[in-house]
Structure formats: structure tokens, C-alpha cells
Design a protein around this motif. Structure first.
Motif, short mmCIF file in Angstrom:
data_model
loop_
_atom_site.label_atom_id
_atom_site.label_comp_id
_atom_site.label_asym_id
_atom_site.label_seq_id
_atom_site.Cartn_x
_atom_site.Cartn_y
_atom_site.Cartn_z
N SER A 9 -0.96 9.34 -8.22
CA SER A 9 -1.67 8.07 -8.40
C SER A 9 -2.02 7.83 -9.85
O SER A 9 -1.87 6.71 -10.36
CB SER A 9 -2.94 8.08 -7.54
OG SER A 9 -3.70 6.91 -7.75
N GLU A 31 1.04 5.77 -0.57
CA GLU A 31 0.30 7.02 -0.46
C GLU A 31 0.84 7.99 -1.50
O GLU A 31 2.02 8.33 -1.47
CB GLU A 31 0.42 7.60 0.94
CG GLU A 31 -0.16 6.72 2.04
CD GLU A 31 0.02 7.34 3.41
OE1 GLU A 31 0.62 8.43 3.47
OE2 GLU A 31 -0.43 6.74 4.40
N ARG A 75 0.84 -1.19 0.00
CA ARG A 75 0.00 0.00 0.00
C ARG A 75 0.89 1.25 0.00
O ARG A 75 1.84 1.34 0.77
CB ARG A 75 -0.91 0.02 1.23
CG ARG A 75 -1.86 1.21 1.27
CD ARG A 75 -2.75 1.13 2.50
NE ARG A 75 -3.65 2.27 2.56
CZ ARG A 75 -4.81 2.35 1.93
NH1 ARG A 75 -5.20 1.32 1.18
NH2 ARG A 75 -5.58 3.40 2.02
#
Length: 369
Positions: A280, A274, A272
């Protein structure tokens, strides 16, 4: 000239000429009213004649010359110069008829950017000035004012012309950049889906006679991919709209399933991470394009996707197993991936590795302002 786009590839030019007629009438009419008011207020001293009907008519003609100052500034300048010469020959002071001359000269330099036209405008002005100096009754007192007026009109007009050219070039550049951005989004969004659909359709066609069940399953995957491509296209369009900044997301397990259906293996080692919305988007597009390139350029071998976050950096590696890979030829796919990574302030590398071909990208957690 204002440029915008109705759609991805339809530039249009705004109709900026619609209000110019009214502007010319108002400017000419305003100067006409000013001339009448000045003629009533200004007392003319010798050696000039008192203003009479003919002198008033010359003031009117001088003001009417501004009707052309936006559409045909050279014509307006010639008309203003002619009125100035006739006014001097008739013995009137140039107090009321010289203003349209400066406006027209300013319009010439603000409208014409090429040197040839500007030289013609200066020659017309000099001819008018020569006639004024030869025929006016006291021209020496006006020489400083003429020099200052010429300087202001030409320098100011050139500044406006340069600013307009800069704005038009900037708007055209923005339009081209937006087109390139849209082309990258469409290429990255649909390129993967279309390539996998082609591969699955080819597999289904080859095994249709021997294994109809597998061929039927491949056609089902093609249908699913087609629906997904339509959803991806809709997502891209929404993401490109100014009011919607949604990041594009990639379902990696679904991506692995599509690759397996095309006869290849996609191994995922994903943590995971950020990232900002733009980061993204860039990350997911790079993953899609790297996997698409692996499917396109090789027929066998495992495709590995590794994603992890180390401090303020997100590291992505997409490896394609194989041997004897040549140095990559920069194409649209590699260029798009590199451009996306660099736009986020990150790094991008692609090339042969000991165990195959490796695409590596490093993105900061937050893109630089």
C-alpha cells in the motif's frame, strides 16, 4: 567499530575504546596470577635453571607486555619477544613466558589488516624466535609447538580481522541504505505537495489583478497543502520509526481536488484493492510521484489514474495526455517508483504511449517474503 545514527544524516561511532583499559589490566593481571601459580606447581627439569627471583621477574614482565595488546599490539609483541630472548639467555624454560607472545601475535593479525604491518609483525616474531633458538638450551623439542602456535595465532587473528571488516562494511551499507530510504520517503511525500503549491501560487500571482477572488482561493489551497505537507511529513517520520509500521495512504479525491486547483484535470477510475502495508505504501507513493511528474512536465491535458485488481495482482496506470513525448530520462522520481515496485516483487514501466505518457505498475497482493 559500531555505527548507528542519531538522526537521518548524523552517523556516529560508538565509543568502544572506553572499556579497553580495564580489559588490558584484567588480561595482564590474570596471566600474571597464572604465571605465579604455574611457577609454584611446575617442576623444572635440567638442562634448565630452577625458577628464582630473576626468572619470576621475567614472568611478570612478560605478563605486563599484554597491557599494550589492544592499543599497540606490535609493541606488545616486541616486548614479549624481548622477554623470551632474555629468558632463554638466562637459562630458564619458556614454559611461563611464551603465552603473551602468542596473544600479542594474535592481536597483531586481528588489529592490522594491511599486509605491510603484518609483515613487520612477522619479522619481529622471527627475530625473537631466532634469538630463542640460538640461546635456548633445548629448542628442538619446542619446534612443533612453535609452528602450531604461529599457525593458530595468525589464522585466528586474520579471521577476527576479516569478520570485523565485514561487520563494519555491512553496518555502513545498512546506514547508507537507510539514508537512501529516508531520502526516497521525503522526496515522494513532499515532492508532490511542494510542486502543486508552487503551481497554485504561480496561478494566483498571474490572475491576482484580474481575478482576486480566484487568487484568494489559490492562496487558500496553498495554505491547505502546506498543512497537509506537514501532516505528511509527520506520517513519514512515524512510518519510518521501528515501532510504527503504518502504511502511507493517499486520499485520491483530495488529490484530484488539489490538481484541479492547480488548473489541471485528474480523472479517477479506481477500484478497491487489497495490498500488504508495504505494498500500500509503495502504491500510494507511485501514484503521488506519477501525478507530480505529469504536473511538472506538462501544462495542459487530462491526467488519468486507473487502479484495479486482477486476481493476485494490482494494476496501476497513470496516463498524461499529450503528444510527442520523448523517452524518459531516469531521474530520482522514476528511479524511486521503479525501486518501490521491484521491492514488492512487482513490475514497473514508464514511457511514451499513443495518447500521451504512461506510467504502469503491477504489484502482487502480498509482497514476497
Amino acid at each position: 567499530m559500531r555505527i548507528w545514527s542519531d538522526g537521518p544524516f548524523k552517523p556516529r561511532v560508538a565509543p568502544v575504546n572506553a572499556d579497553r583499559g580495564g580489559m588490558r589490566v584484567w588480561s595482564s593481571g590474570g596471566l600474571l596470577v597464572l604465571s605465579v601459580a604455574a611457577s609454584l606447581a611446575i617442576r623444572v627439569e635440567p638442562p634448565y635453571r630452577e625458577l628464582d627471583v630473576f626468572g619470576g621477574a621475567l614472568c611478570v614482565l612478560s605478563a605486563l607486555a599484554l597491557l599494550w595488546w589492544r592499543t599497540a599490539p606490535l609493541r606488545a609483541l616486541a616486548a614479549a619477544c624481548a622477554v623470551l630472548v632474555v629468558n632463554a639467555a638466562a637459562g630458564y624454560a619458556a614454559t611461563l613466558v611464551h603465552w603473551p607472545l602468542w596473544v600479542a601475535l594474535f592481536a597483531c593479525f586481528s588489529s592490522y589488516g594491511d599486509r605491510r604491518r603484518r609483515i613487520v609483525c612477522v619479522l619481529v616474531f622471527l627475530v625473537g624466535l631466532l634469538g630463542y633458538v640460538l640461546l635456548d638450551r633445548d629448542p628442538l623439542e619446542t619446534v612443533p609447538g612453535i609452528a602450531m602456535g604461529f599457525l593458530i595465532a595468525t589464522v585466528g587473528g586474520d579471521a577476527v580481522c576479516s569478520r570485523r571488516a565485514y561487520n563494519e562494511a555491512a553496518e555502513a551499507r545498512l546506514l547508507l541504505e537507510e539514508r537512501a530510504r529516508l531520502a526516497r520517503e521525503l522526496h515522494d511525500a513532499l515532492g508532490h505537495a511542494v510542486n502543486v503549491m508552487v503551481m497554485q501560487a504561480a496561478v494566483g500571482r498571474r490572475v491576482f489583478a484580474d481575478d482576486p477572488e480566484f487568487a484568494r482561493e489559490a492562496l487558500g489551497h496553498v495554505e491547505t497543502l502546506g498543512r497537509g505537507a506537514l501532516q505528511e511529513l509527520d506520517q513519514v517520520i512515524r512510518a519510518l520509526s521501528p515501532e510504527d509500521g503504518m502504511p502511507v495512504t493517499t486520499d485520491l479525491p483530495a488529490l484530484a481536488e488539489r490538481v484541479r486547483a492547480a488548473g489541471r484535470e485528474l480523472a479517477l477510475d479506481v477500484q478497491r484493492v487489497e495490498l500488504s502495508p508495504s505494498g500500500s505504501r509503495a502504491l500510494n507513493r507511485i501514484i503521488q510521484e506519477a501525478v507530480t511528474n505529469a504536473l511538472r512536465h506538462t501544462d495542459a491535458g487530462v491526467i488519468r489514474v486507473s487502479l484495479e485488481q486482477e486476481g493476485d495482482e494490482v494494476r496501476l496506470e497513470v496516463g498524461n495526455a499529450g503528444r510527442d513525448f520523448a523517452l524518459p530520462v531516469p531521474g530520482r522520481g522514476l528511479s524511486n517508483m521503479r525501486r518501490r515496485a521491484l521491492a514488492e516483487g512487482g513490475e514497473f514501466h514508464a514511457g511514451p504511449a499513443p495518447d500521451g505518457f504512461l506510467v504502469r505498475a503491477v504489484l502482487p497482493v502480498r509482497a514476497p517474503a
